[in-house]
Scaffold this active site. Sequence first.
Site, mmCIF file in Angstrom:
data_model
loop_
_atom_site.group_PDB
_atom_site.id
_atom_site.type_symbol
_atom_site.label_atom_id
_atom_site.label_comp_id
_atom_site.label_asym_id
_atom_site.label_seq_id
_atom_site.Cartn_x
_atom_site.Cartn_y
_atom_site.Cartn_z
ATOM 1 N N ASP A 370 -0.275 -0.511 -11.243
ATOM 2 C CA ASP A 370 -0.049 -1.510 -10.211
ATOM 3 C C ASP A 370 1.024 -1.014 -9.240
ATOM 4 O O ASP A 370 2.062 -0.484 -9.659
ATOM 5 C CB ASP A 370 0.399 -2.818 -10.886
ATOM 6 C CG ASP A 370 0.677 -3.928 -9.907
ATOM 7 O OD1 ASP A 370 -0.261 -4.349 -9.216
ATOM 8 O OD2 ASP A 370 1.848 -4.354 -9.819
ATOM 9 N N GLU A 407 -3.018 2.197 -7.797
ATOM 10 C CA GLU A 407 -3.125 1.270 -6.681
ATOM 11 C C GLU A 407 -2.194 1.860 -5.622
ATOM 12 O O GLU A 407 -0.974 1.754 -5.752
ATOM 13 C CB GLU A 407 -2.681 -0.142 -7.074
ATOM 14 C CG GLU A 407 -2.860 -1.128 -5.939
ATOM 15 C CD GLU A 407 -2.331 -2.520 -6.295
ATOM 16 O OE1 GLU A 407 -2.932 -3.506 -5.823
ATOM 17 O OE2 GLU A 407 -1.331 -2.618 -7.023
#
Length: 729
Positions: A370, A407
Amino acid sequence: MRPVTPAAGTLTATVKRSRATRHRVERGEPAPLGASASRHGVNFAIYSRIADKVEVCLFAEDGRETERIELPGLTDDVWHGFVHSLKPGQRYGLRVHGPYEPEQGHRCNPALLLMDPYCKALAGRVQGAADQFGYVLGQPEEDLLPSTEDNGSTAPKGRVIRSRFDWGDDRPPRIADEDTVFYEVHLKGFTQTLQEVPVPLRGTYAGLAHPAAIAHLKQLGVTSIELLPVQAFIDDQRLVELGLSNYWGYNTIAFFAPEPRYATDTARALDGGVDEFKAMVKALHAAGLEVILDVVYNHTGEGNHLGPTLSLKGIDHSAYYRQAEDGRFCVDFTGTGNTVDSSSPPALRLVLDSLRYWVEEMHVDGFRFDLASALGRDAAGDYTWRAPFFTAIGQDPVLSRVKLIAEPWDLGPYGYQLGGFPTGWMEWNGRYRDAVRDYWANADGSLPGFAASLCGSADLFEARRRRPTASVNLVTVHDGFTLADLVSYNEKHNEANGEDSRDGESHNRSWNCGAEGETDDAEVLALRGRQQRNLLTTLFLSHGTPLLLGGDELGRTQQGNNNGYCQDGPLSWFDWDRAQQYSGLQAFTSALIALRRQLPVVRLREWPHHAAGTPPCVTVEWHSVWGLGMTPAEWDDPSVRCIAAVMESRMASQDSVLMLFNASGEEATFTLPADDSGRRWALRVDTRDEQVMDAGDGPSVQEGEQYSLLPHSLAVFTAPARPSDQAEA
């Protein structure tokens, strides 16, 4: 070695010992960090370069503190001690004595019980509460006035474990990148209403390991299950007060512990779900499925300077978090209030130790990071592919062999780094998502971006020596509309989140096909069905690595909510009853994945490099609706919606692929490109219906002949490679 003397502002014995030390304690060892159980007791090792004293506090099942043990050893800023006769299952926490000087970035407060950042299991789920703050709430001084309230009885606690799980002959599936199909899914939401799974197992690690859950995954044909965060996380106090919870889990608070709420009652009581998690991984591996964890190392649930003190903040705040020039405040590249400083050796060690633990001890097969750009920043805060985090992983013999997915953005300066990660990494391709959505939503000027995306975004990855598989192609993910909602809503409908729909993305590139939300209009429903099939077909026949959002194959809807992070209920769970209405879409998706497996020409491992004077092994040719090569004027015309792509193979054993795209609102008649080879193209897909045909089962069309497409539809054909271009297989 630092002298153990109180510093200015130091908070020492704010609370009294509840009972004298009963266990014999020795200096123990400074490694490994955390609680390490053996036959004779438990070794504790805690890093803190600012602490003056570290105590391990033991607790009974009812929350009573039964013993407080000062760690006697200090080696290279690691406090350590061996506690004889301590057994696995023991609940414990830490009290760290040291400076409480927020202006200097120091926030030690022994009144607060802290979680060991290396604890392998939690005694229960973590929920925000008023007694978790290291300062007195409601005072003008805010965080400058330390709290003296002892929260030991209510604070979250770790659990000492010593796993004896039998892995047997477990082996990682090691799916090749070019064969990978990711399936992003929420562990609880997937099985919470799946009737074939026994009620006590629904929404748990054991539920995902149940044969009924695995049967769906295998029937679908995906290879790699990407789980939303399952490392222990906190339900933010604001959500608790609203009667909501942190459903997605992007607020990690313990990097080694599995989230206990996903364990069955029995497993949670034994070891917080550790062995149950392992059993899940073993079952998925036995079915040939990889387990990928969505991990949040860019920040923690402790928030900014006004957030709770749960672990790292009270142990050594400035060693683990990026500090602003005024040390009282945090640098926030993540939008959550803090940023883990992966350029700091203690923080980097914590992250790497955690990753290795999940691979070596828990047997997972990879990670999706993330806000990964936040991890790729150096000590100055600048993003660089030479950052300590990337360097450490690249040379690590364990971590460099698993799947690493970024990401590729954060909220810091130059945070959008799509295409900018090191070799060996995959990246979520947000540009692919936007281009494909724009094209099928009939946006002007969307054709060039759509074509580049279909070809694996070579302009982003090839020049940097990245493989086509580096592009993780996605149309929908957890964050945003589901596929069904993408074709059913023009606007977000997030009222249930309690934020007046201010949350969530406002520019979704969606199209409701003529009606907002639920409708019984047959024409609208037919168009929505075609649009879903268009998007899925594009996804699975593009170069790159496809990612399917769990439930999209079942028509899963969140009723227009594009930010269901706090919706732990039917709005977010799979509706398996509704899924019966979408059995055709499920079969279509499964057949598409199978078709992808049959076509190496769309599963490129390498870019089509070739020696001088020889044609490439794969070419992509673009043609207009008239069967002629696209001209520069046609590429530049923002109104063009129709195009044909030929992915041509030179391998005698492989088929070539012809795709016809019509994103316009009118029927389009294509002339199939002609190359004088006399080939007949076999129809495999026409998104006017839900069928994916085997070669020979459907009609075929001669090159140079015509084929008509409905508005907003596409067709896929296959044929042997051109004889003149074939190379020996």
